[in-house]
Design an enzyme around this catalytic site. Structure first.
Site, PDB file in Angstrom:
ATOM      1  CG  ASN A  16     -12.938   3.031   6.064  1.00  0.00           C
ATOM      2  OD1 ASN A  16     -13.852   2.664   6.247  1.00  0.00           O
ATOM      3  ND2 ASN A  16     -13.211   3.346   4.767  1.00  0.00           N
ATOM      4  CD  GLU A  42      -5.537   8.046  -2.774  1.00  0.00           C
ATOM      5  OE1 GLU A  42      -6.449   7.635  -4.396  1.00  0.00           O
ATOM      6  OE2 GLU A  42      -6.100   9.199  -2.316  1.00  0.00           O
ATOM      7  CD  GLU A  85      -3.541  -0.807   0.359  1.00  0.00           C
ATOM      8  OE1 GLU A  85      -3.710   0.473   0.397  1.00  0.00           O
ATOM      9  OE2 GLU A  85      -3.474  -2.454   0.166  1.00  0.00           O
TER      10      GLU A  85
END
Length: 373
Positions: free
Chosen positions: A274, A236, A227
């Protein structure tokens, strides 16, 4: 993470406190407890002698770990903690909350006696108080003090020689193995941050046989490595996607802003719901302060473990349960990013599997079956 992952008396005193606290190191006469290395704590920072000064009264503080002698501590079998030839000392021998900790000539007094326990506290028995990062703050230069033990993250430490972290914490991955797995990691992703975060989820990598424990640790770290590009990226990297992770249908909306809920941290936590769920579980307001996942190493690791231990995605089970119950590494991929499974992106699946195979080899255990999804 995609949307689918919703002198004698003193010695007697030290030994007595150690017994009460379940101490595992620093008890006088326990030679096996001695060790030399860094002591890490709040925010993944190191216990440091200010300016590498050896004068009596020099401040002991938190500082970014840098490998210098000012951060090399020897845990003595006599109950002392030493650096630069001097002892960690409570100023004036005080027993009051807020008494500062300093460097001083070793003198055998109770102000220089310490006990580290299994809960990762470092206690001064004379005061019956814990070594504490003032504030609490993890900023460089934060002075250390003693304070009534409260169990906060600013009172948790990783001590060389087995106390409170590394092998002493029970984690099946040593710091040396962690560094071997992530040779190019971003300094933000600290080993201390991970072991601190593990106190939130004590079943992680401690359930089942020794082989299963190591397989679970390898599986978690392999997915995390995938990831984050080997624990390199915190945010990200595709900034064009950042505005897409706000679900305005949620009653709480996106109070930190449309683009505030992009992937961050070891599991690349994303989406406002989340952040809300993880924050609620961890006792941190991540909905309003999502960037804590990118600025606090322990919180960042906590979000990764939160999803690992509680998130099911489309797998119908958590990644933790998949590894503990023998469903195999492939099920963890389905729990974390099911879009890659069933031929969706075989190259990404294989990347995760390759990392898992590398990491179980480092830990000396077989990979087991069911590696793909």
């Amino acid at each position: 993470m995609d949307r689918s992952r919703s002198a004698r008396l003193r010695r007697v005193l030290v030994a007595a406190v150690a017994a009460v606290l379940g101490a595992v190191v620093l008890v006088p006469g326990t030679a096996a407890a001695a060790g030399t290395g860094v002591i890490t704590g709040y925010g993944g920072k190191c216990v440091d002698v200010a300016g590498a000064n050896t004068a009596n009264g020099t401040k002991v503080q938190l500082w970014t770990c840098n490998g210098t002698g000012a951060q090399s501590w020897t845990v003595g079998t006599d109950g002392t903690i030493r650096a630069l030839g001097k002892c960690l000392d409570v100023s004036g021998g005080s027993t009051a909350d807020g008494a500062k900790v300093q460097l001083w000539d070793c003198n055998g007094t109770g102000a220089q006696q310490w006990v580290a326990n299994a809960a990762r506290d470092i206690v001064n028995p004379q005061a019956n108080k814990c070594l504490d990062a003032t504030g609490p703050s993890s900023a460089d230069g934060t002075p250390l003090q003693i304070w009534s033990c409260g169990g906060g993250a600013n009172q948790k430490w990783t001590v060389p020689g087995g106390g409170g972290g590394g092998g002493g914490s029970g984690f099946v991955v040593s710091e040396a193995q962690f560094n071997q797995m992530f040779p190019n990691r971003n300094s933000f992703y600290t080993y201390a941050g991970l072991t601190n975060a593990m106190t939130k989820y004590p079943a992680f990598a401690t359930t089942g046989s020794d082989t299963v424990k190591r397989q679970e640790a390898a599986a978690f770290l392999a997915n995390v490595s995938h990831e984050t590009g080997g624990l390199v990226y915190i945010h990200e990297i595709n900034t064009a996607n950042w505005p897409t992770y706000c679900d305005w249908s949620q009653p709480y909306g996106c109070p930190a802003g449309q683009s505030a809920y992009h992937g961050r941290g070891p599991i690349q936590l994303s989406w406002n719901f989340n952040y809300k769920a993880a924050g609620d579980a961890l006792g941190v307001d991540l909905l309003n302060n999502p960037d804590l996942v990118a600025t606090n190493a322990s919180i960042s690791w906590q979000t990764g473990l939160w999803y690992w231990m509680t998130g099911t995605g489309n797998a119908g089970t958590t990644s933790h349960n998949a590894m503990v119950n023998g469903q195999g590494f492939g099920t963890t991929i389905r729990a974390i990013n099911s879009i890659e499974c069933n031929g969706g992106n075989p190259a990404q699946v294989q990347s995760r599997v390759n990392l898992y195979n590398q990491f179980v080899a480092v830990l000396g255990v077989p990979a087991g079956g069911n590696l793909t999804c």
